[in-house]
Structure formats: C-alpha cells, structure tokens
Design a protein around this motif. Structure first.
Motif, PDB file in Angstrom:
ATOM      1  N   GLU A  15       0.824  -1.209   0.000  1.00 47.08           N
ATOM      2  CA  GLU A  15       0.000   0.000   0.000  1.00 47.08           C
ATOM      3  C   GLU A  15       0.862   1.265   0.000  1.00 47.08           C
ATOM      4  O   GLU A  15       0.494   2.277  -0.620  1.00 47.08           O
ATOM      5  CB  GLU A  15      -0.948  -0.024   1.202  1.00 47.08           C
ATOM      6  CG  GLU A  15      -2.012  -1.106   1.072  1.00 47.08           C
ATOM      7  CD  GLU A  15      -2.947  -1.164   2.264  1.00 47.08           C
ATOM      8  OE1 GLU A  15      -2.999  -0.169   3.028  1.00 47.08           O
ATOM      9  OE2 GLU A  15      -3.618  -2.200   2.436  1.00 47.08           O
ATOM     10  N   ASN A  18       2.028   1.722  -3.537  1.00 52.03           N
ATOM     11  CA  ASN A  18       0.939   2.265  -4.354  1.00 52.03           C
ATOM     12  C   ASN A  18       0.720   3.751  -4.060  1.00 52.03           C
ATOM     13  O   ASN A  18       0.411   4.531  -4.963  1.00 52.03           O
ATOM     14  CB  ASN A  18      -0.358   1.491  -4.090  1.00 52.03           C
ATOM     15  CG  ASN A  18      -0.406   0.184  -4.853  1.00 52.03           C
ATOM     16  OD1 ASN A  18       0.138   0.078  -5.951  1.00 52.03           O
ATOM     17  ND2 ASN A  18      -1.047  -0.826  -4.271  1.00 52.03           N
ATOM     18  N   TYR A  19       0.879   4.145  -2.802  1.00 53.42           N
ATOM     19  CA  TYR A  19       0.706   5.557  -2.434  1.00 53.42           C
ATOM     20  C   TYR A  19       1.787   6.418  -3.077  1.00 53.42           C
ATOM     21  O   TYR A  19       1.497   7.447  -3.700  1.00 53.42           O
ATOM     22  CB  TYR A  19       0.735   5.696  -0.914  1.00 53.42           C
ATOM     23  CG  TYR A  19       0.842   7.135  -0.445  1.00 53.42           C
ATOM     24  CD1 TYR A  19      -0.263   7.994  -0.502  1.00 53.42           C
ATOM     25  CD2 TYR A  19       2.052   7.637   0.033  1.00 53.42           C
ATOM     26  CE1 TYR A  19      -0.158   9.314  -0.082  1.00 53.42           C
ATOM     27  CE2 TYR A  19       2.160   8.954   0.451  1.00 53.42           C
ATOM     28  CZ  TYR A  19       1.054   9.789   0.389  1.00 53.42           C
ATOM     29  OH  TYR A  19       1.166  11.098   0.790  1.00 53.42           O
ATOM     30  N   GLY A  25      -4.676   6.567  -2.480  1.00 57.42           N
ATOM     31  CA  GLY A  25      -4.976   6.683  -1.070  1.00 57.42           C
ATOM     32  C   GLY A  25      -4.170   7.764  -0.375  1.00 57.42           C
ATOM     33  O   GLY A  25      -3.576   8.652  -0.995  1.00 57.42           O
ATOM     34  N   SER A  26      -4.142   7.662   0.959  1.00 53.46           N
ATOM     35  CA  SER A  26      -3.388   8.614   1.778  1.00 53.46           C
ATOM     36  C   SER A  26      -2.676   7.847   2.884  1.00 53.46           C
ATOM     37  O   SER A  26      -3.051   6.723   3.226  1.00 53.46           O
ATOM     38  CB  SER A  26      -4.328   9.656   2.393  1.00 53.46           C
ATOM     39  OG  SER A  26      -5.200   9.041   3.328  1.00 53.46           O
ATOM     40  N   LEU A  27      -1.657   8.477   3.459  1.00 49.67           N
ATOM     41  CA  LEU A  27      -0.910   7.791   4.513  1.00 49.67           C
ATOM     42  C   LEU A  27      -1.808   7.454   5.697  1.00 49.67           C
ATOM     43  O   LEU A  27      -1.683   6.386   6.303  1.00 49.67           O
ATOM     44  CB  LEU A  27       0.264   8.659   4.984  1.00 49.67           C
ATOM     45  CG  LEU A  27       1.473   8.752   4.053  1.00 49.67           C
ATOM     46  CD1 LEU A  27       2.527   9.673   4.666  1.00 49.67           C
ATOM     47  CD2 LEU A  27       2.064   7.380   3.784  1.00 49.67           C
ATOM     48  N   ILE A  30      -3.483   4.042   5.575  1.00 52.00           N
ATOM     49  CA  ILE A  30      -2.684   2.821   5.538  1.00 52.00           C
ATOM     50  C   ILE A  30      -2.483   2.313   6.965  1.00 52.00           C
ATOM     51  O   ILE A  30      -1.805   2.950   7.771  1.00 52.00           O
ATOM     52  CB  ILE A  30      -1.324   3.072   4.856  1.00 52.00           C
ATOM     53  CG1 ILE A  30      -1.536   3.542   3.420  1.00 52.00           C
ATOM     54  CG2 ILE A  30      -0.461   1.810   4.903  1.00 52.00           C
ATOM     55  CD1 ILE A  30      -0.256   3.909   2.693  1.00 52.00           C
TER      56      ILE A  30
END
Length: 342
Positions: A15, A18-19, A25-27, A30
């Motif tokens: 993840e 991918n970020y 997404g955002s931190l 995760i």
C-alpha cells in the motif's frame, strides 16, 4: 526516518508503494504505520495479522547488493513455513513478533516454493527451514516429510525436544534431514520451569539421543545470565552442556540472555529486578550481556560467558570442532546442520 512499518509488512509495504508510486490513497488510511506530518508523529490503526500465509508470494532472493556487504549465498536457502511459536518462553520474542498467533503454511504451498527454489538455485542443495520451531504440529511435520522425500532435497531446522521420538527422528532422516537444532537453554530444571520452557532435562537427553541415533547432526542452544541464574545454576548448565557433548555427541552453542523488546523479561524487568543497561539495540547481541540480574552483574555474566565458551570448546565433539574454530559459534550451528559428513 519518515515512516515506520509496524508488525507484518507485506500488505503495508504494498500500500505504501501504491501511495508513493501511483498516488493511491493517503498515509492516514494505511494501517500499521507511524509517520511524521507537520512535525508530529501519527500512528494509524493496527493492521490485522495475515491469517492465510499461502496468499503471500515467495520471497525475492536475488536482492541487489547495493552496499557490497552481503554474502551472495546468505539467506537464499532459507524457507519459512510458519510464523510465531505456540510456546510461552519468557526470553523469546517469537510470539510478540508474530502478533501472538501461530500460523502455518500448507504443505502444498511449501512444495511449490521448493519447486521454485530448485528451478532457480540449482547450486544451493540444502534448505534451512527458518521457523521458530518446525515441530509445533507433529502431524503437519510428518506430511512435510512425505513431501520432502519426494522432492529429494536435504534440509535442517529447529525443533522442540518434547516432540522428538525415535520414530520421528528416523522419519526426519529418511526425508533428507541432515540436522536439528534444539532449544535447550539451561541445565537447571528450576530455571527451565521459571522461564516457561515447559520441558525437562530427561526430555532433552531423550531427544538428543533419538536424533543422534538416527544419524542427524544435533546442535543444542543454551544460555546463561537468566534472571534467576546464579554461579551455581550456571555451573549446572555447563555441566549439562558438557554431558551433551561428551556422552551424546551433540554440539552446544552458548549465548547470554538478551531481554529483547516484546519478551516477558523486557516487559517485566522492574518486577524481576532486572536492570537493563541500554536501549541501544545494536548492543542487544547474544555475546554481550546488557542486563544486571538479582544475582549477577552484566560484567560477571560477561566473564562467566567467555570462560564457559572456552570450556565448552574443549569438550566439543571433533566433528564440530574445526567448524567452530574456523567460523565461530553461529557458523558452527549452520554448517554442522548442513554437513552430512558430521
């Protein structure tokens, strides 16, 4: 350090990749990380442990050595078939590292990794199963042995002594096993009980006799500097270690007790009157004691450790001695388990 991955990292790292690479997404979304934002440290929700280990891809063994410091063969022959340990030993961090739950891969999945291993690493003949214990589930171990026999590979692993029988030792040998490492830890029954090892001195001797009798190389790992250790109990441990080496032809690897984070000893240091001298984890090695116990200072343990090291080397079986002198204790444990001539 900008981001720390907490717990098992496979899906977390995916993840994060991918970020950063794809902007997905955002931190904060995760799970299982801690990260800096505007000078503050944020901890996201805990990521659940991976229940089905079969879903994970096989490890990438051909890691580029950008720093020029790695042994090109080191670690390539390791296969891990489970995570954690059902034991509750107070000195061990295995359960904490694995999220407190023991999980196993299926034998079919392990067979697929071995096939991949043999396809890509024809010059690496031996497999080391890097599980904390290969014998936590004996019925699964027997199924694993059936598969290994058909794969025609040689291998070694770590095992508890209370699982070992003559029949199991013979099965291991027949499946290509070259050697077993037992976690013996102490020659004092009182200390074995206090550390939560849940084994007896008689079980240790029985296991070693069974394994050596089946033609397996045997390494016993032991330690000194436990919270309840005294000079008297350390002498009992060394006497027992010498007996394992002289009477039963096992090799003993000695360590000093380390209060690793996550262990009972680390979490209950104050209750046990343990004085841990440093939080510099670079110094948490098994050859440099870093805690004072109620009975011994770390300097006393250090001196006793090096005297014990020399003493045990004198009684080390000849089959192991050259390995010990040439490579040291850790290499002895590895090499002896892989060298069928020993």
């Amino acid at each position: 350090v900008d981001i720390v991955v907490r717990g098992e990292g496979e899906y977390t790292m995916l993840e994060l990749a991918n970020y950063f690479i794809r902007g997905i997404g955002s931190l904060g979304e995760i799970r299982g990380i801690a990260y800096k934002s505007n000078g503050r440290i944020n901890r996201t929700a805990v990521r659940p442990i991976i229940e089905d280990l079969d879903k994970l891809p096989f490890p990438e063994r051909d890691i580029p050595d950008l720093e020029g410091i790695l042994n090109p063969r080191e670690g390539k022959n390791v296969i891990i078939t489970s995570r954690g340990c059902p034991g509750k030993c107070k000195f061990c961090a295995a359960s904490a590292l694995a999220g407190g739950k023991y999980r196993m891969r299926s034998v079919d999945n392990i067979a697929d990794e071995i096939a991949d291993f043999k396809r890509n690493y024809k010059d690496l003949e031996n497999i080391f199963f890097g599980d904390d214990t290969i014998s936590a589930d004996v019925s699964r171990l027997l199924d694993l042995c059936k598969m290994l026999k058909t794969e025609d590979v040689t291998w070694s692993a770590e095992s508890r002594v209370d699982a070992m029988t003559k029949e199991l030792a013979a099965t291991l040998k027949n499946s290509g096993c070259l050697g077993i490492q037992f976690g013996v830890e102490s020659g004092s029954q009182k200390l074995l009980d206090s550390m939560g090892k849940n084994i007896t001195l008689e079980q240790i001797i029985h296991a070693v006799k069974c394994a050596v009798g089946a033609g397996l190389g045997v390494i016993c790992s032991m330690m000194i500097g436990l919270p309840e250790d005294t000079e008297e109990t350390i002498e009992q441990t060394l006497d027992f270690a010498e007996r394992l080496q002289t009477e039963y032809k096992a090799g003993v690897v000695l360590a000093s007790t380390v209060p690793y984070p996550g262990t009972y000893y680390f979490r209950h240091a104050d209750d046990l009157n343990l004085r841990i001298s440093t939080r510099n984890y670079d110094q948490y090695t098994t050859i440099m004691p870093i805690m004072d116990t109620p009975h011994l200072t770390r300097w006393q343990i250090r001196n006793l450790y090096f005297k014990a090291y020399q003493r045990l080397n004198r009684s080390l079986p000849d089959a192991y001695k050259n390995l010990f002198i040439t490579h040291g204790a850790n290499a002895l444990a590895k090499a002896a388990l892989f060298d069928s001539s020993n």
